[in-house]
Design an enzyme around this catalytic site. Structure first.
Site, PDB file in Angstrom:
ATOM      1  N   SER A 176      11.992  21.614  -5.700  1.00 48.97           N
ATOM      2  CA  SER A 176      11.395  22.199  -4.502  1.00 48.97           C
ATOM      3  C   SER A 176      11.571  23.709  -4.371  1.00 48.97           C
ATOM      4  O   SER A 176      11.233  24.276  -3.332  1.00 48.97           O
ATOM      5  CB  SER A 176      11.950  21.498  -3.261  1.00 48.97           C
ATOM      6  OG  SER A 176      13.324  21.777  -3.160  1.00 48.97           O
ATOM      7  N   TYR A 201       4.800  25.530  -8.131  1.00 47.45           N
ATOM      8  CA  TYR A 201       5.227  24.549  -7.122  1.00 47.45           C
ATOM      9  C   TYR A 201       4.042  24.155  -6.231  1.00 47.45           C
ATOM     10  O   TYR A 201       3.759  22.979  -6.025  1.00 47.45           O
ATOM     11  CB  TYR A 201       6.361  25.135  -6.267  1.00 47.45           C
ATOM     12  CG  TYR A 201       6.710  24.294  -5.064  1.00 47.45           C
ATOM     13  CD1 TYR A 201       7.536  23.186  -5.186  1.00 47.45           C
ATOM     14  CD2 TYR A 201       6.193  24.591  -3.795  1.00 47.45           C
ATOM     15  CE1 TYR A 201       7.840  22.394  -4.084  1.00 47.45           C
ATOM     16  CE2 TYR A 201       6.489  23.805  -2.694  1.00 47.45           C
ATOM     17  CZ  TYR A 201       7.319  22.712  -2.846  1.00 47.45           C
ATOM     18  OH  TYR A 201       7.611  21.931  -1.756  1.00 47.45           O
ATOM     19  N   GLU A 213       2.998  25.466   1.138  1.00 46.99           N
ATOM     20  CA  GLU A 213       2.741  26.278  -0.059  1.00 46.99           C
ATOM     21  C   GLU A 213       1.377  25.958  -0.671  1.00 46.99           C
ATOM     22  O   GLU A 213       0.864  26.733  -1.469  1.00 46.99           O
ATOM     23  CB  GLU A 213       3.843  26.056  -1.100  1.00 46.99           C
ATOM     24  CG  GLU A 213       5.185  26.654  -0.724  1.00 46.99           C
ATOM     25  CD  GLU A 213       5.199  28.184  -0.808  1.00 46.99           C
ATOM     26  OE1 GLU A 213       4.627  28.735  -1.758  1.00 46.99           O
ATOM     27  OE2 GLU A 213       5.781  28.825   0.094  1.00 46.99           O
ATOM     28  N   ALA A 268       3.897  35.883  -7.919  1.00 42.92           N
ATOM     29  CA  ALA A 268       2.850  35.875  -6.888  1.00 42.92           C
ATOM     30  C   ALA A 268       3.524  35.391  -5.612  1.00 42.92           C
ATOM     31  O   ALA A 268       4.320  34.460  -5.640  1.00 42.92           O
ATOM     32  CB  ALA A 268       1.705  34.945  -7.259  1.00 42.92           C
ATOM     33  N   SER A 311       3.071  20.309   1.312  1.00 41.99           N
ATOM     34  CA  SER A 311       3.782  21.554   1.593  1.00 41.99           C
ATOM     35  C   SER A 311       2.817  22.629   2.062  1.00 41.99           C
ATOM     36  O   SER A 311       1.672  22.703   1.601  1.00 41.99           O
ATOM     37  CB  SER A 311       4.478  22.035   0.320  1.00 41.99           C
ATOM     38  OG  SER A 311       4.903  23.369   0.483  1.00 41.99           O
ATOM     39  N   ARG A 327      19.155  29.866   4.540  1.00 41.03           N
ATOM     40  CA  ARG A 327      20.549  29.445   4.379  1.00 41.03           C
ATOM     41  C   ARG A 327      21.336  30.496   3.598  1.00 41.03           C
ATOM     42  O   ARG A 327      22.536  30.697   3.846  1.00 41.03           O
ATOM     43  CB  ARG A 327      20.586  28.089   3.664  1.00 41.03           C
ATOM     44  CG  ARG A 327      21.966  27.455   3.644  1.00 41.03           C
ATOM     45  CD  ARG A 327      22.324  26.793   4.959  1.00 41.03           C
ATOM     46  NE  ARG A 327      23.761  26.571   5.102  1.00 41.03           N
ATOM     47  CZ  ARG A 327      24.488  25.716   4.405  1.00 41.03           C
ATOM     48  NH1 ARG A 327      23.917  24.943   3.508  1.00 41.03           N
ATOM     49  NH2 ARG A 327      25.793  25.593   4.612  1.00 41.03           N
ATOM     50  N   LYS A 328      20.662  31.155   2.656  1.00 40.39           N
ATOM     51  CA  LYS A 328      21.343  32.214   1.914  1.00 40.39           C
ATOM     52  C   LYS A 328      21.816  33.293   2.904  1.00 40.39           C
ATOM     53  O   LYS A 328      22.932  33.797   2.819  1.00 40.39           O
ATOM     54  CB  LYS A 328      20.353  32.811   0.891  1.00 40.39           C
ATOM     55  CG  LYS A 328      20.965  33.797  -0.059  1.00 40.39           C
ATOM     56  CD  LYS A 328      19.973  34.165  -1.166  1.00 40.39           C
ATOM     57  CE  LYS A 328      20.486  35.326  -1.989  1.00 40.39           C
ATOM     58  NZ  LYS A 328      19.531  35.717  -3.045  1.00 40.39           N
ATOM     59  N   ASN A 376       7.862  25.361   6.419  1.00 40.79           N
ATOM     60  CA  ASN A 376       9.301  25.460   6.084  1.00 40.79           C
ATOM     61  C   ASN A 376      10.156  24.832   7.180  1.00 40.79           C
ATOM     62  O   ASN A 376       9.986  25.151   8.355  1.00 40.79           O
ATOM     63  CB  ASN A 376       9.710  26.922   5.926  1.00 40.79           C
ATOM     64  CG  ASN A 376       8.964  27.614   4.798  1.00 40.79           C
ATOM     65  OD1 ASN A 376       7.742  27.532   4.728  1.00 40.79           O
ATOM     66  ND2 ASN A 376       9.675  28.281   3.927  1.00 40.79           N
ATOM     67  N   ALA A 404      11.372  16.155  -5.312  1.00 36.07           N
ATOM     68  CA  ALA A 404      10.665  17.304  -5.895  1.00 36.07           C
ATOM     69  C   ALA A 404      11.641  18.242  -6.594  1.00 36.07           C
ATOM     70  O   ALA A 404      12.848  18.187  -6.360  1.00 36.07           O
ATOM     71  CB  ALA A 404       9.941  18.092  -4.806  1.00 36.07           C
ATOM     72  N   ARG A 449      20.336  22.831   4.691  1.00 37.34           N
ATOM     73  CA  ARG A 449      19.395  23.462   3.764  1.00 37.34           C
ATOM     74  C   ARG A 449      20.140  23.928   2.508  1.00 37.34           C
ATOM     75  O   ARG A 449      21.280  24.414   2.597  1.00 37.34           O
ATOM     76  CB  ARG A 449      18.765  24.661   4.468  1.00 37.34           C
ATOM     77  CG  ARG A 449      17.668  25.372   3.716  1.00 37.34           C
ATOM     78  CD  ARG A 449      16.563  24.460   3.313  1.00 37.34           C
ATOM     79  NE  ARG A 449      15.235  25.040   3.473  1.00 37.34           N
ATOM     80  CZ  ARG A 449      14.183  24.605   2.786  1.00 37.34           C
ATOM     81  NH1 ARG A 449      14.304  23.640   1.905  1.00 37.34           N
ATOM     82  NH2 ARG A 449      12.995  25.134   3.003  1.00 37.34           N
TER      83      ARG A 449
HETATM   84  P1  GDP Z   1       9.563  29.135   0.372  1.00 30.92           P
HETATM   85  O1  GDP Z   1       8.689  29.582   1.500  1.00 30.92           O
HETATM   86  O2  GDP Z   1       9.503  27.666   0.121  1.00 30.92           O
HETATM   87  O3  GDP Z   1       9.372  29.919  -0.874  1.00 30.92           O
HETATM   88  O4  GDP Z   1      11.069  29.368   0.930  1.00 30.92           O
HETATM   89  P2  GDP Z   1      12.202  30.389   0.497  1.00 30.92           P
HETATM   90  O5  GDP Z   1      13.266  30.285   1.525  1.00 30.92           O
HETATM   91  O6  GDP Z   1      12.623  30.176  -0.926  1.00 30.92           O
HETATM   92  O7  GDP Z   1      11.504  31.829   0.568  1.00 30.92           O
HETATM   93  C1  GDP Z   1      10.952  32.325   1.762  1.00 30.92           C
HETATM   94  C2  GDP Z   1      10.550  33.790   1.583  1.00 30.92           C
HETATM   95  O8  GDP Z   1      11.728  34.579   1.426  1.00 30.92           O
HETATM   96  C3  GDP Z   1       9.696  34.066   0.331  1.00 30.92           C
HETATM   97  O9  GDP Z   1       8.630  34.918   0.682  1.00 30.92           O
HETATM   98  C4  GDP Z   1      10.654  34.786  -0.620  1.00 30.92           C
HETATM   99  O10 GDP Z   1      10.003  35.701  -1.503  1.00 30.92           O
HETATM  100  C5  GDP Z   1      11.526  35.521   0.386  1.00 30.92           C
HETATM  101  N1  GDP Z   1      12.845  35.927  -0.172  1.00 30.92           N
HETATM  102  C6  GDP Z   1      13.353  37.184  -0.176  1.00 30.92           C
HETATM  103  N2  GDP Z   1      14.563  37.185  -0.782  1.00 30.92           N
HETATM  104  C7  GDP Z   1      14.816  35.911  -1.165  1.00 30.92           C
HETATM  105  C8  GDP Z   1      15.929  35.295  -1.822  1.00 30.92           C
HETATM  106  O11 GDP Z   1      16.922  35.928  -2.186  1.00 30.92           O
HETATM  107  N3  GDP Z   1      15.842  33.933  -2.040  1.00 30.92           N
HETATM  108  C9  GDP Z   1      14.756  33.209  -1.649  1.00 30.92           C
HETATM  109  N4  GDP Z   1      14.755  31.886  -1.857  1.00 30.92           N
HETATM  110  N5  GDP Z   1      13.696  33.770  -1.015  1.00 30.92           N
HETATM  111  C10 GDP Z   1      13.723  35.107  -0.778  1.00 30.92           C
END
Ligand code: GDP
Length: 305
Positions: free
Chosen positions: A50, A118, A97, A249, A95, A160-161, A147, A48, A153
């Site tokens: 993703s 997505y 999502e 959104a 997903s 992971r960030k 998730n 994907a 990750r």
């Molecule tokens: P997702 O559920 O597949 O979209 O997984 P993500 O880890 O990308 O995002 C999870 C949640 O974290 C979402 O509601 C994002 O809006 C929120 N979020 C807040 N700050 C960040 C960021 O810096 N990066 C990402 N990826 N998500 C963030």
């Protein structure tokens, strides 16, 4: 093509047990060729684009890879089944999502209401899978996984960030972390547990769709608090809000009801939220320590020159 997360697994398990072939799910001909060479009995289709945020910038690409790619996979597997005269089981990665705006707890019977290109693409893929199952009697099972995270990750995902940042902050390599929306909640589980569920789904005699989730719900703020708290830091001292990281959104709340998986597969998650966060933080402190050591070696090497 990026292989940095696959190569360590190949080294650990041996290149004969994990054989890689180049290909792309958007190339139908290549898929057919590869399948006829490999002749698998089980296909786990996880390919994907993703990243949800990226899907808003690249909706067409996301749709081509996810919806078009899934159609290519099921079509190629159908051709393989016909040429070999055997059943080939397909696991299709759905997903959470796809539920998007639908209130939790989300289960197999919940309405779909995706909130991103997505999510929409995953839903189209889901229906291609269902339609092939109903039209041709193929074994295609959709796993609707919430998730799932681990030290492997991708660093663009929020968990992971955060844990990478905690590791780097502890080692003095970073001092700020930029994030978007902290209010959304997710049902975060350990990817290792979820892969076991995927395998169990394909061991059934009849293809069925399953929600795979922990049933717990934590906000991004809760994740921050657990990750920074595990090294006795306050996340409020390090995090900056970045509007650019918000999505057009948002999916506000996800929490899955995996009781069908428990009943039919005997599957339950073995790893708690606290264990998951601490596993990821510990791993990323290790990575940051290596990075810090490398920096100090190259600094002293530079100074000696
Ligand atoms: P997702 O559920 O597949 O979209 O997984 P993500 O880890 O990308 O995002 C999870 C949640 O974290 C979402 O509601 C994002 O809006 C929120 N979020 C807040 N700050 C960040 C960021 O810096 N990066 C990402 N990826 N998500 C963030």
């Amino acid at each position: 093509m990026s292989r940095e997360r696959l190569d360590p697994i190949r080294r650990e398990f041996g290149e004969r047990r994990l054989v890689l072939h180049y290909g792309d799910v958007t190339e139908a001909g290549r898929l057919t060729t590869l399948l006829s060479q490999i002749k698998p009995r089980e296909v786990y289709h996880l390919a994907a684009q993703s990243h949800v945020r990226v899907s808003f910038d690249q909706p067409e690409y996301t749709n081509t890879v996810i919806a078009g790619g899934t159609l290519n996979v099921v079509t190629a597997v159908r051709a393989l089944e016909q040429s070999l005269g055997v059943r080939v089981k397909i696991y299709n990665a759905g997903s959470s999502e796809m539920f998007g705006a639908t209130a939790p707890p989300q289960s197999e019977g919940s309405a779909f209401h995706p909130r991103s290109p997505y999510g929409v693409s995953k839903l189209a893929a889901h229906w291609h899978a269902v339609n092939h199952r109903e039209s041709y009697g193929m074994f295609i099972a959709n796993g609707i996984l919430f998730n799932h995270e681990s030290p492997r990750r991708g660093e663009q995902f929020v968990t992971r960030k955060i844990t990478r940042a905690v590791g780097r902050i502890v080692c003095g390599l970073q001092d700020r972390l930029r994030l978007g929306n902290l209010d959304s909640t997710r049902d975060w589980g350990f990817a290792g547990d979820y892969v076991e569920a995927m395998w169990k789904i394909l061991q059934l005699d009849r293809a069925e769709d399953f929600v795979i989730a922990t049933g717990t719900e934590y906000s991004v703020r809760d994740f921050l608090s657990a990750a920074f708290g595990s090294v006795d830091l306050r996340w409020q001292d390090y995090v900056d809000y970045d509007r650019a990281l918000e999505r057009p959104a948002e999916v506000d709340r996800l929490s899955g009801d995996a009781s069908k998986a428990k009943r039919i597969l005997g599957w339950e998650p073995a790893t708690s939220f606290a264990q998951l966060v601490s596993m990821m933080v510990r791993h990323d402190i290790g990575l940051a320590k290596d990075e810090a050591a490398l920096r100090s070696v190259s600094r002293s090497y530079g100074a000696a020159e």
